[in-house]
Design a protein around this motif. Structure first.
Motif, PDB file in Angstrom:
ATOM      1  N   LEU A  40     124.295  40.317   0.484  1.00  0.00           N
ATOM      2  CA  LEU A  40     123.982  39.052  -0.170  1.00  0.00           C
ATOM      3  C   LEU A  40     124.194  39.082  -1.687  1.00  0.00           C
ATOM      4  N   PRO A  41     123.597  40.035  -2.418  1.00  0.00           N
ATOM      5  CA  PRO A  41     123.859  40.049  -3.867  1.00  0.00           C
ATOM      6  C   PRO A  41     125.313  40.326  -4.198  1.00  0.00           C
ATOM      7  N   TRP A  42     125.987  41.151  -3.373  1.00  0.00           N
ATOM      8  CA  TRP A  42     127.395  41.436  -3.636  1.00  0.00           C
ATOM      9  C   TRP A  42     128.239  40.174  -3.432  1.00  0.00           C
ATOM     10  N   LEU A  43     127.900  39.385  -2.430  1.00  0.00           N
ATOM     11  CA  LEU A  43     128.613  38.125  -2.198  1.00  0.00           C
ATOM     12  C   LEU A  43     128.469  37.182  -3.395  1.00  0.00           C
ATOM     13  N   VAL A  44     127.249  37.067  -3.924  1.00  0.00           N
ATOM     14  CA  VAL A  44     127.029  36.177  -5.074  1.00  0.00           C
ATOM     15  C   VAL A  44     127.808  36.657  -6.296  1.00  0.00           C
ATOM     16  N   LEU A  45     127.777  37.962  -6.535  1.00  0.00           N
ATOM     17  CA  LEU A  45     128.513  38.504  -7.680  1.00  0.00           C
ATOM     18  C   LEU A  45     130.016  38.297  -7.526  1.00  0.00           C
ATOM     19  N   MET A  46     130.544  38.455  -6.311  1.00  0.00           N
ATOM     20  CA  MET A  46     131.967  38.242  -6.085  1.00  0.00           C
ATOM     21  C   MET A  46     132.340  36.763  -6.227  1.00  0.00           C
ATOM     22  N   MET A  47     131.406  35.871  -5.878  1.00  0.00           N
ATOM     23  CA  MET A  47     131.680  34.437  -5.970  1.00  0.00           C
ATOM     24  C   MET A  47     131.617  33.931  -7.404  1.00  0.00           C
ATOM     25  N   THR A  48     130.650  34.425  -8.192  1.00  0.00           N
ATOM     26  CA  THR A  48     130.379  33.831  -9.497  1.00  0.00           C
ATOM     27  C   THR A  48     130.497  34.801 -10.666  1.00  0.00           C
ATOM     28  N   GLY A  49     130.180  36.077 -10.443  1.00  0.00           N
ATOM     29  CA  GLY A  49     130.141  37.041 -11.535  1.00  0.00           C
ATOM     30  C   GLY A  49     129.052  36.757 -12.548  1.00  0.00           C
ATOM     31  N   ASP A  50     128.057  35.945 -12.187  1.00  0.00           N
ATOM     32  CA  ASP A  50     127.022  35.493 -13.115  1.00  0.00           C
ATOM     33  C   ASP A  50     125.670  36.036 -12.672  1.00  0.00           C
ATOM     34  N   THR A  51     125.027  36.828 -13.532  1.00  0.00           N
ATOM     35  CA  THR A  51     123.721  37.402 -13.168  1.00  0.00           C
ATOM     36  C   THR A  51     122.648  36.325 -13.054  1.00  0.00           C
ATOM     37  N   LEU A  52     122.769  35.239 -13.820  1.00  0.00           N
ATOM     38  CA  LEU A  52     121.775  34.174 -13.712  1.00  0.00           C
ATOM     39  C   LEU A  52     121.866  33.493 -12.349  1.00  0.00           C
ATOM     40  N   GLY A  59     116.112  33.935  -6.052  1.00  0.00           N
ATOM     41  CA  GLY A  59     114.889  33.172  -6.246  1.00  0.00           C
ATOM     42  C   GLY A  59     114.713  32.097  -5.188  1.00  0.00           C
ATOM     43  N   VAL A  60     115.813  31.430  -4.801  1.00  0.00           N
ATOM     44  CA  VAL A  60     115.754  30.417  -3.755  1.00  0.00           C
ATOM     45  C   VAL A  60     115.277  31.029  -2.445  1.00  0.00           C
ATOM     46  N   MET A  61     115.650  32.271  -2.185  1.00  0.00           N
ATOM     47  CA  MET A  61     115.162  32.954  -0.991  1.00  0.00           C
ATOM     48  C   MET A  61     113.696  33.362  -1.144  1.00  0.00           C
ATOM     49  N   SER A  62     113.328  33.752  -2.357  1.00  0.00           N
ATOM     50  CA  SER A  62     111.995  34.301  -2.563  1.00  0.00           C
ATOM     51  C   SER A  62     110.923  33.241  -2.714  1.00  0.00           C
ATOM     52  N   VAL A  63     111.268  32.055  -3.232  1.00  0.00           N
ATOM     53  CA  VAL A  63     110.249  31.022  -3.479  1.00  0.00           C
ATOM     54  C   VAL A  63     109.546  30.592  -2.187  1.00  0.00           C
ATOM     55  N   PRO A  64     110.272  30.208  -1.126  1.00  0.00           N
ATOM     56  CA  PRO A  64     109.545  29.848   0.107  1.00  0.00           C
ATOM     57  C   PRO A  64     108.786  31.029   0.692  1.00  0.00           C
ATOM     58  N   ARG A  65     109.342  32.213   0.521  1.00  0.00           N
ATOM     59  CA  ARG A  65     108.635  33.409   0.971  1.00  0.00           C
ATOM     60  C   ARG A  65     107.311  33.559   0.230  1.00  0.00           C
ATOM     61  N   ALA A  66     107.320  33.259  -1.061  1.00  0.00           N
ATOM     62  CA  ALA A  66     106.105  33.380  -1.859  1.00  0.00           C
ATOM     63  C   ALA A  66     105.117  32.269  -1.535  1.00  0.00           C
ATOM     64  N   ILE A 262     118.346  42.609  -9.536  1.00  0.00           N
ATOM     65  CA  ILE A 262     119.399  42.052 -10.383  1.00  0.00           C
ATOM     66  C   ILE A 262     120.178  43.134 -11.120  1.00  0.00           C
ATOM     67  N   ALA A 263     119.466  44.037 -11.796  1.00  0.00           N
ATOM     68  CA  ALA A 263     120.138  44.991 -12.668  1.00  0.00           C
ATOM     69  C   ALA A 263     120.875  46.085 -11.892  1.00  0.00           C
ATOM     70  N   LEU A 264     120.340  46.500 -10.738  1.00  0.00           N
ATOM     71  CA  LEU A 264     121.028  47.563  -9.997  1.00  0.00           C
ATOM     72  C   LEU A 264     122.406  47.132  -9.476  1.00  0.00           C
ATOM     73  N   PRO A 265     122.540  45.948  -8.855  1.00  0.00           N
ATOM     74  CA  PRO A 265     123.901  45.538  -8.476  1.00  0.00           C
ATOM     75  C   PRO A 265     124.851  45.437  -9.670  1.00  0.00           C
ATOM     76  N   VAL A 266     124.337  44.956 -10.800  1.00  0.00           N
ATOM     77  CA  VAL A 266     125.175  44.867 -12.005  1.00  0.00           C
ATOM     78  C   VAL A 266     125.566  46.256 -12.474  1.00  0.00           C
ATOM     79  N   MET A 392     119.396  39.088 -18.993  1.00  0.00           N
ATOM     80  CA  MET A 392     120.646  39.834 -19.036  1.00  0.00           C
ATOM     81  C   MET A 392     121.807  39.021 -19.602  1.00  0.00           C
ATOM     82  N   ARG A 393     121.572  37.736 -19.875  1.00  0.00           N
ATOM     83  CA  ARG A 393     122.584  36.958 -20.582  1.00  0.00           C
ATOM     84  C   ARG A 393     122.541  37.229 -22.074  1.00  0.00           C
TER      85      ARG A 393
END
Length: 434
Positions: A40-52, A59-66, A262-266, A392-393
């Motif tokens: 999942l994080p690798w897919l997002v990084l490949m799609m956007t290259g944006d840490t935010l 966060g969208v995954m974690s908010v309903p979980r929280a 966030i930081a480890l995939p980066v 990280m921005r």
């Protein structure tokens, strides 16, 4: 330290049919989860290259979980862990099949990915408290320590093997491209593997027969869900040791979960020869260390620095010190070595803390108590991840790790000097919540 003569030997657990069915399903599901954690994080990084964006999707995954995790704990206490867990497995299977299909066909977008991530997070809000509450309903209480050691040890084995397998699979099958997304086929296969693992584990869970409930008075059938949630919160708050530990762990979670997510995939993407396999190697090293730490804890169960609380604080302090130089690594082996050591220390404490909570809390409150415990580390993740992605921005990777580790050390020092955590032991507990 001698073995408790009143408790059955660990080998006896593997003669228990229910435990074997539960364990086999857990292994399959935990291994599958690691594929999504890497993909999942690798897919997002490949799609956007944006840490935010990465932080926002997580966060969208974690908010309903929280938001719904405490509700999930109340529902578990009302309807039983097995029943709730079964439904979450079916829902997760469907969502992951949809995600795999979108990746395979090249129709994935940040919008559709966020929607599916939201659904997965919502399912996790119910699967986490049900999964962590199931074991005391399956095996006798005198086998709980040994069973936790086995289950959590195998979980860490999956955290070692899963990322390595997932990273290797994505790299091996990742020669397909869709617009800016590389590793398309490998990512799709990873999500598909996790979907199949949920389906298979649902079948094994259907074979489990739970013990007769000892006491369900903490979740009366006529009580509203929010009243049940508040009852659980009040019970845990009135237990002074639980309250102190939960507040301390909240601070730890806010400092650590974001940099890990966030930081480890980066970091992996910036190292020489970066790939999903490299990210898998880093996460696998942490899993291997945790598994080794659990092995040490099993071999030396009485190894403590004074007591449970003092040992916990010392371990977290060393983890903070090891976290500080993480951003300075220039090769995969350096990062893997640090994460191996961090996992070793964390794994040493994991079984003892988990069992301490399960033994301290009565069965009627266990779903809610475990939902609060898991909320701390998983529910607070969106805050930590979003803040890390935003930071990280404007700051360097080195600064993120240094500040995170330094703050953890500071929290440990304050807790050691001012809180009662340093005095917490594993002695039999009084009637908690009173």
């Amino acid at each position: 330290m001698t073995t408790n003569p009143s408790g059955p030997p660990r080998a006896g657990l593997f003669q228990d049919r229910n435990f074997k069915w539960m364990l086999s399903g857990s292994i399959i599901s935990m291994l599958g989860d690691q594929f999504t954690i890497i993909a999942l994080p690798w897919l997002v990084l490949m799609m956007t290259g944006d840490t935010l964006v990465l932080g926002l999707v997580l966060g969208v995954m974690s908010v309903p979980r929280a938001v719904f995790m405490l509700v999930g704990g109340a529902v578990v206490d009302r309807y039983s862990p097995k029943r709730v867990l079964m439904w979450t497995k079916h829902v997760s299977t469907v969502l992951l099949l949809a995600l795999a299909a979108l990746v395979f066909t090249g129709n994935i977008s940040t919008g559709s990915l966020s929607l599916l991530a939201f659904g997965l997070g919502l399912a996790m809000a119910f699967s986490i408290p049900s999964g962590t509450s199931l074991l005391p309903h399956v095996i006798p209480v005198q086998q709980l320590q040994a069973a936790n050691g086995i289950v959590l040890g195998l979980r860490q084995l999956s955290m070692f093997a899963g990322p390595l397998l997932a990273g290797g699979l994505i790299a091996a099958f990742g020669d397909g491209h869709s617009e800016r997304v590389s590793d398309t086929r490998g990512l799709g296969i990873a999500f598909l593997f996790d979907a199949v693992s949920f389906a298979v584990s649902a079948w094994t869970l259907s074979r489990v027969r739970t013990l007769a409930p000892a006491d369900r008075t903490g979740a009366p059938a006529g009580q509203a869900v929010w009243q049940s949630v508040m009852q659980g919160l009040k019970w845990c708050w009135n237990d002074r040791d639980l309250r102190t530990c939960f507040l301390y762990w909240s601070a730890v979670a806010l400092l650590i979960t974001g940099p890990i997510q966030i930081a480890l995939p980066v970091l992996a993407s910036r190292l020489p020869g970066s790939s999903a396999a490299g990210f898998g190697l880093l996460m696998g090293a942490h899993g291997a260390g945790t598994l080794l730490g659990m092995g040490v804890a099993g071999a030396r169960p009485g190894m403590r620095a004074r007591n449970l609380g003092t040992t916990l604080l010392l371990v977290d302090g060393v983890v903070g010190l090891l976290f500080i130089p993480m951003g300075l690594v220039t090769a995969l082996w350096q990062g893997a070595s640090l994460l191996l050591a961090i996992g070793l220390l964390s794994g040493f404490m994991h079984v003892a803390v988990f069992t301490w909570i399960q033994r301290r809390v009565p069965p009627a409150m266990l779903g809610r108590a475990m939902s609060i415990f898991m909320f701390i580390f998983m529910g607070l993740a969106p805050i930590s991840a979003a803040v890390t992605g935003w930071l990280m921005r404007g700051v360097t990777l080195e600064q993120v790790f240094a500040v995170s580790g330094g703050c953890l050390v500071a929290v440990v020092v304050v807790a050691m000097a001012t809180s009662r955590i340093r005095d917490i032991s594993e002695a039999p507990t009084p009637a908690a919540g009173s």
